[in-house]
Design a protein around this motif. Sequence first.
Motif, PDB file in Angstrom:
ATOM      1  N   THR A   1       0.831  -1.201   0.000  1.00 48.17           N
ATOM      2  CA  THR A   1       0.000   0.000   0.000  1.00 48.17           C
ATOM      3  C   THR A   1       0.864   1.248   0.000  1.00 48.17           C
ATOM      4  N   VAL A   2       0.446   2.225  -0.827  1.00 47.22           N
ATOM      5  CA  VAL A   2       1.117   3.521  -0.928  1.00 47.22           C
ATOM      6  C   VAL A   2       0.130   4.614  -0.539  1.00 47.22           C
ATOM      7  N   GLY A   3       0.555   5.542   0.299  1.00 47.64           N
ATOM      8  CA  GLY A   3      -0.307   6.657   0.693  1.00 47.64           C
ATOM      9  C   GLY A   3       0.291   7.391   1.871  1.00 47.64           C
ATOM     10  N   ARG A   4      -0.558   8.099   2.626  1.00 44.16           N
ATOM     11  CA  ARG A   4      -0.072   8.735   3.848  1.00 44.16           C
ATOM     12  C   ARG A   4       0.301   7.694   4.883  1.00 44.16           C
ATOM     13  N   GLU A   5      -0.362   6.525   4.784  1.00 44.47           N
ATOM     14  CA  GLU A   5      -0.063   5.409   5.673  1.00 44.47           C
ATOM     15  C   GLU A   5       0.215   4.187   4.813  1.00 44.47           C
ATOM     16  N   GLY A   6       0.653   3.103   5.411  1.00 47.83           N
ATOM     17  CA  GLY A   6       0.854   1.863   4.673  1.00 47.83           C
ATOM     18  C   GLY A   6       2.311   1.476   4.577  1.00 47.83           C
ATOM     19  N   ASP A   7       2.603   0.548   3.653  1.00 47.01           N
ATOM     20  CA  ASP A   7       3.961   0.042   3.491  1.00 47.01           C
ATOM     21  C   ASP A   7       4.915   1.141   3.028  1.00 47.01           C
ATOM     22  N   LEU A   8       4.437   1.998   2.129  1.00 47.85           N
ATOM     23  CA  LEU A   8       5.198   3.177   1.708  1.00 47.85           C
ATOM     24  C   LEU A   8       4.398   4.401   2.147  1.00 47.85           C
TER      25      LEU A   8
ATOM     26  N   VAL B   1      -1.940 -11.034  -8.821  1.00 44.99           N
ATOM     27  CA  VAL B   1      -3.235 -11.693  -8.996  1.00 44.99           C
ATOM     28  C   VAL B   1      -3.195 -12.546 -10.254  1.00 44.99           C
ATOM     29  N   GLU B   2      -3.369 -13.844 -10.085  1.00 50.26           N
ATOM     30  CA  GLU B   2      -3.463 -14.788 -11.202  1.00 50.26           C
ATOM     31  C   GLU B   2      -2.322 -14.606 -12.207  1.00 50.26           C
ATOM     32  N   GLY B   3      -1.111 -14.503 -11.693  1.00 51.73           N
ATOM     33  CA  GLY B   3       0.057 -14.445 -12.554  1.00 51.73           C
ATOM     34  C   GLY B   3       0.458 -13.063 -13.027  1.00 51.73           C
ATOM     35  N   LEU B   4      -0.324 -12.026 -12.654  1.00 51.62           N
ATOM     36  CA  LEU B   4      -0.008 -10.667 -13.070  1.00 51.62           C
ATOM     37  C   LEU B   4       0.150  -9.761 -11.858  1.00 51.62           C
ATOM     38  N   TRP B   5       1.088  -8.834 -11.947  1.00 49.65           N
ATOM     39  CA  TRP B   5       1.181  -7.770 -10.953  1.00 49.65           C
ATOM     40  C   TRP B   5       0.218  -6.667 -11.358  1.00 49.65           C
ATOM     41  N   LEU B   6      -0.603  -6.206 -10.414  1.00 47.35           N
ATOM     42  CA  LEU B   6      -1.597  -5.169 -10.684  1.00 47.35           C
ATOM     43  C   LEU B   6      -1.354  -3.951  -9.809  1.00 47.35           C
ATOM     44  N   LEU B   7      -1.427  -2.777 -10.426  1.00 45.92           N
ATOM     45  CA  LEU B   7      -1.400  -1.509  -9.706  1.00 45.92           C
ATOM     46  C   LEU B   7      -2.829  -0.980  -9.670  1.00 45.92           C
ATOM     47  N   SER B   8      -3.356  -0.727  -8.477  1.00 46.08           N
ATOM     48  CA  SER B   8      -4.755  -0.287  -8.325  1.00 46.08           C
ATOM     49  C   SER B   8      -4.811   1.055  -7.624  1.00 46.08           C
TER      50      SER B   8
ATOM     51  N   ILE C   1       4.276   7.896   2.285  1.00 48.55           N
ATOM     52  CA  ILE C   1       5.034   8.857   1.501  1.00 48.55           C
ATOM     53  C   ILE C   1       5.229  10.185   2.221  1.00 48.55           C
ATOM     54  N   ASP C   2       4.146  10.768   2.716  1.00 40.92           N
ATOM     55  CA  ASP C   2       4.234  12.145   3.182  1.00 40.92           C
ATOM     56  C   ASP C   2       3.023  12.445   4.057  1.00 40.92           C
ATOM     57  N   ASP C   3       3.213  13.325   5.028  1.00 34.12           N
ATOM     58  CA  ASP C   3       2.097  13.772   5.864  1.00 34.12           C
ATOM     59  C   ASP C   3       1.401  14.936   5.174  1.00 34.12           C
ATOM     60  N   ASN C   4       0.780  14.629   4.038  1.00 33.04           N
ATOM     61  CA  ASN C   4       0.120  15.619   3.186  1.00 33.04           C
ATOM     62  C   ASN C   4      -1.373  15.335   3.223  1.00 33.04           C
ATOM     63  N   LEU C   5      -2.154  16.261   3.768  1.00 33.39           N
ATOM     64  CA  LEU C   5      -3.581  16.018   3.943  1.00 33.39           C
ATOM     65  C   LEU C   5      -4.336  15.909   2.621  1.00 33.39           C
ATOM     66  N   PHE C   6      -3.711  16.370   1.522  1.00 31.84           N
ATOM     67  CA  PHE C   6      -4.335  16.194   0.203  1.00 31.84           C
ATOM     68  C   PHE C   6      -4.191  14.761  -0.296  1.00 31.84           C
ATOM     69  N   LEU C   7      -3.277  14.011   0.302  1.00 32.21           N
ATOM     70  CA  LEU C   7      -2.992  12.641  -0.133  1.00 32.21           C
ATOM     71  C   LEU C   7      -3.848  11.655   0.652  1.00 32.21           C
ATOM     72  N   HIS C   8      -4.420  10.668  -0.033  1.00 29.66           N
ATOM     73  CA  HIS C   8      -5.221   9.650   0.644  1.00 29.66           C
ATOM     74  C   HIS C   8      -4.355   8.843   1.612  1.00 29.66           C
ATOM     75  N   ARG C   9      -4.982   8.391   2.701  1.00 28.71           N
ATOM     76  CA  ARG C   9      -4.268   7.468   3.598  1.00 28.71           C
ATOM     77  C   ARG C   9      -3.831   6.225   2.832  1.00 28.71           C
ATOM     78  N   ASN C  10      -4.732   5.666   2.043  1.00 25.17           N
ATOM     79  CA  ASN C  10      -4.435   4.529   1.167  1.00 25.17           C
ATOM     80  C   ASN C  10      -4.798   4.955  -0.248  1.00 25.17           C
ATOM     81  N   PHE C  11      -3.784   5.106  -1.093  1.00 20.70           N
ATOM     82  CA  PHE C  11      -4.000   5.632  -2.439  1.00 20.70           C
ATOM     83  C   PHE C  11      -3.788   4.571  -3.515  1.00 20.70           C
ATOM     84  N   LEU C  12      -2.640   3.900  -3.488  1.00 20.48           N
ATOM     85  CA  LEU C  12      -2.315   2.885  -4.485  1.00 20.48           C
ATOM     86  C   LEU C  12      -2.005   1.562  -3.803  1.00 20.48           C
ATOM     87  N   THR C  13      -2.350   0.475  -4.472  1.00 12.12           N
ATOM     88  CA  THR C  13      -1.935  -0.842  -3.987  1.00 12.12           C
ATOM     89  C   THR C  13      -1.275  -1.611  -5.127  1.00 12.12           C
ATOM     90  N   ILE C  14      -0.355  -2.489  -4.753  1.00 10.35           N
ATOM     91  CA  ILE C  14       0.305  -3.384  -5.710  1.00 10.35           C
ATOM     92  C   ILE C  14       0.133  -4.799  -5.188  1.00 10.35           C
TER      93      ILE C  14
END
Length: 252
Positions: free
Chosen positions: A30-37, A55-62, A39-52
């Motif tokens: 997970t990428v966002g204000r919180e999570g594995d990455l 799934v079924e043999g493919l890497w997915l960015l959501s 990124i930044d204490d930026n209130l414009f940024l979602h707590r959870n924004f991107l996930t990697i």
Amino acid sequence: MHPVTAAVADALTVEFAGEEFSVAPDTVFTVGREGDLAIDDNLFLHRNFLTIQHVEGLWLLSNVGSRLSATVTDTGGRVQAWLAPGARLPLVFAATSVIFSAGPTTYELTIHAAEPTFRETPPTPDDDGLSTIGDVPLTHSQRVMILALAEPVLRRDGTGMSELPTSAQAAERLGWTLTRFNRKLDNVCDKLDRIGVPGMRGGVRSYATNRRVRLVEHALAARLVTRDDLPLLDEERANSLSGAGESGADDA
């Protein structure tokens, strides 16, 4: 956060601001204000924004956020996609650049795949590498306008975050009036909107910064401007202050 500690054959590596993080196939990164990455204490940024995740043999960015979008491109700038809220995209390249903005701050991270699904082939002699994104003809003044906005990102060493200048600051950097700068901004955004680049037109609910940051995201992903172009900024400012910068032939 979990920095890379060991090589995993099927793992991805996420690079941001000089750090690297390993993503194992049986985890959700997970990428966002919180999570594995976190990124930044930026209130414009979602707590959870991107996930990697794998799934079924493919890497997915959501995109699991509700407001922000991201620009996703191969690091050669030949393929570009806009990842809107709720969308997901397979990660098929050896290196994928992800660029997004939250408020006035622009972020960039790179995702490296040890065993990519897609492997690049050398371009043919007639292939300029721009067939997917499309070549956008820019006048000199349009190019330096984009450079003035993108300068902090281009001067940054590698991936990370950058605070974008306001229109007034970018106009001052070029030695232009704010009116002239905004006219150039309108013209470039209209040009990109006509070829289908999303986010170039503002709306009643849009923040004033939205169009500028979206323009910078696209310019970086499509390689409309690069670090090699930065000397043009000082040249333009010198010409403008000497009275030689306002060229009618290049005032589109």
